[in-house]
Design a protein around this motif. Sequence first.
Motif, mmCIF file in Angstrom:
data_model
loop_
_atom_site.group_PDB
_atom_site.id
_atom_site.type_symbol
_atom_site.label_atom_id
_atom_site.label_comp_id
_atom_site.label_asym_id
_atom_site.label_seq_id
_atom_site.Cartn_x
_atom_site.Cartn_y
_atom_site.Cartn_z
ATOM 1 N N PHE A 82 5.401 2.995 4.178
ATOM 2 C CA PHE A 82 4.812 4.078 4.967
ATOM 3 C C PHE A 82 4.349 5.194 4.041
ATOM 4 O O PHE A 82 5.043 5.629 3.143
ATOM 5 C CB PHE A 82 5.830 4.608 5.980
ATOM 6 N N ASP A 83 3.112 5.633 4.301
ATOM 7 C CA ASP A 83 2.470 6.626 3.442
ATOM 8 C C ASP A 83 2.917 8.033 3.831
ATOM 9 O O ASP A 83 2.975 8.357 5.005
ATOM 10 C CB ASP A 83 0.949 6.478 3.587
ATOM 11 N N ASN A 133 0.243 3.639 12.361
ATOM 12 C CA ASN A 133 0.946 4.127 11.181
ATOM 13 C C ASN A 133 0.070 4.019 9.936
ATOM 14 O O ASN A 133 -0.590 3.000 9.716
ATOM 15 C CB ASN A 133 2.233 3.333 10.953
ATOM 16 N N ARG A 134 0.094 5.062 9.128
ATOM 17 C CA ARG A 134 -0.608 5.039 7.851
ATOM 18 C C ARG A 134 0.312 4.378 6.833
ATOM 19 O O ARG A 134 1.431 4.855 6.591
ATOM 20 C CB ARG A 134 -0.952 6.456 7.408
ATOM 21 N N LYS A 141 -4.481 1.418 1.136
ATOM 22 C CA LYS A 141 -3.991 2.257 2.232
ATOM 23 C C LYS A 141 -4.786 1.929 3.482
ATOM 24 O O LYS A 141 -6.004 1.790 3.433
ATOM 25 C CB LYS A 141 -4.150 3.743 1.886
ATOM 26 N N THR A 142 -4.094 1.797 4.601
ATOM 27 C CA THR A 142 -4.765 1.494 5.864
ATOM 28 C C THR A 142 -3.919 2.008 7.017
ATOM 29 O O THR A 142 -2.776 2.426 6.818
ATOM 30 C CB THR A 142 -5.004 -0.029 5.997
ATOM 31 N N THR A 143 -4.479 1.970 8.220
ATOM 32 C CA THR A 143 -3.748 2.412 9.412
ATOM 33 C C THR A 143 -3.638 1.249 10.377
ATOM 34 O O THR A 143 -4.653 0.736 10.866
ATOM 35 C CB THR A 143 -4.458 3.588 10.108
ATOM 36 N N LYS A 194 0.842 1.692 3.097
ATOM 37 C CA LYS A 194 0.361 1.047 1.881
ATOM 38 C C LYS A 194 0.762 -0.420 1.941
ATOM 39 O O LYS A 194 1.896 -0.740 2.297
ATOM 40 C CB LYS A 194 0.964 1.694 0.641
ATOM 41 N N ASP A 225 -11.503 -3.720 9.807
ATOM 42 C CA ASP A 225 -10.170 -3.314 9.380
ATOM 43 C C ASP A 225 -9.160 -3.650 10.468
ATOM 44 O O ASP A 225 -9.388 -3.356 11.651
ATOM 45 C CB ASP A 225 -10.126 -1.807 9.113
ATOM 46 N N SER A 237 -6.439 -3.100 12.932
ATOM 47 C CA SER A 237 -5.964 -1.867 13.555
ATOM 48 C C SER A 237 -4.666 -2.075 14.331
ATOM 49 O O SER A 237 -3.834 -1.170 14.407
ATOM 50 C CB SER A 237 -7.029 -1.305 14.499
#
Length: 263
Positions: A262-263, A195-196, A189-191, A198, A247, A249
């Motif tokens: 999308f989470d 957007n958050r 999981k990341t942003t 997977k 990370d 971004s």
Amino acid sequence: MKKQLIFFIAIISFQVGVSQQESAFKDGEWFKFRMSYSGWFKAGEATLNVKEKKINGKPVYHVVGKGKTTGLINTFFKVRDRYESYFDTNTGLPYKFVRKIDEGGHTKDIEIAFDHNIKKAEVNNKKRKTLKTVDIDANVQDLVSAFYYLRNNYNTNQIKVGDVVKLSMFFDEENYPFKLKFLGRETIKTTVNGNRVKVKTLKFRPYVMAGRVFKEEESLTLWVSADNNKIPLKIKADLAVGSLRADLSQYKGLKHSFQVQFD
């Protein structure tokens, strides 16, 4: 405090497999990464930008990588790093590499010109005002060009856990062997772009040179997207206390659709 160098070394180290048919990137591709200590304390940011140009009449990709500290850490340890590579649009071999850094007052200003026909590199150390010619390995890559060369020439369809790939890289004034180990597949999981999400990833363990920048050979872990873009999503460098992380971004200009949920 070598956060930016850790980032630029790590991003090259993720492809194994067989030659792929279609390019993984294009003119206009751009990445932005957030740098942090132990995943929460903001430490800096880094970007990578691709442009098509010509050098000595030859079509090349010109990639500029920038890294800098931000926030509180910038008040007592300021970092401003710039890396550039000019590499052939067909072969992926580098013609020119630039490393201009300022890390807490430690500075370097190096420009390298590669001649792959005679296997020589001319190293212009502008800070020390020296010019040196060094032997290079066949098909050697620089710190930045290797990332794009591997994206275009290898895929990860057939890799197995434990597989190791090797690469010859030229850095500052020397060749050195670079290798990494495939650790497996993982959904993280990341942003990104606000957007958050997977993302299905491939997880790698680069083996780096202990004692120069890294404490141990196995200090790095890298996660890249398991799609045609091969985007570096997360990089982690373990330290004696805590860890340094980068990370993804933001991104734009991808050649292929970015496969996310999308989470």
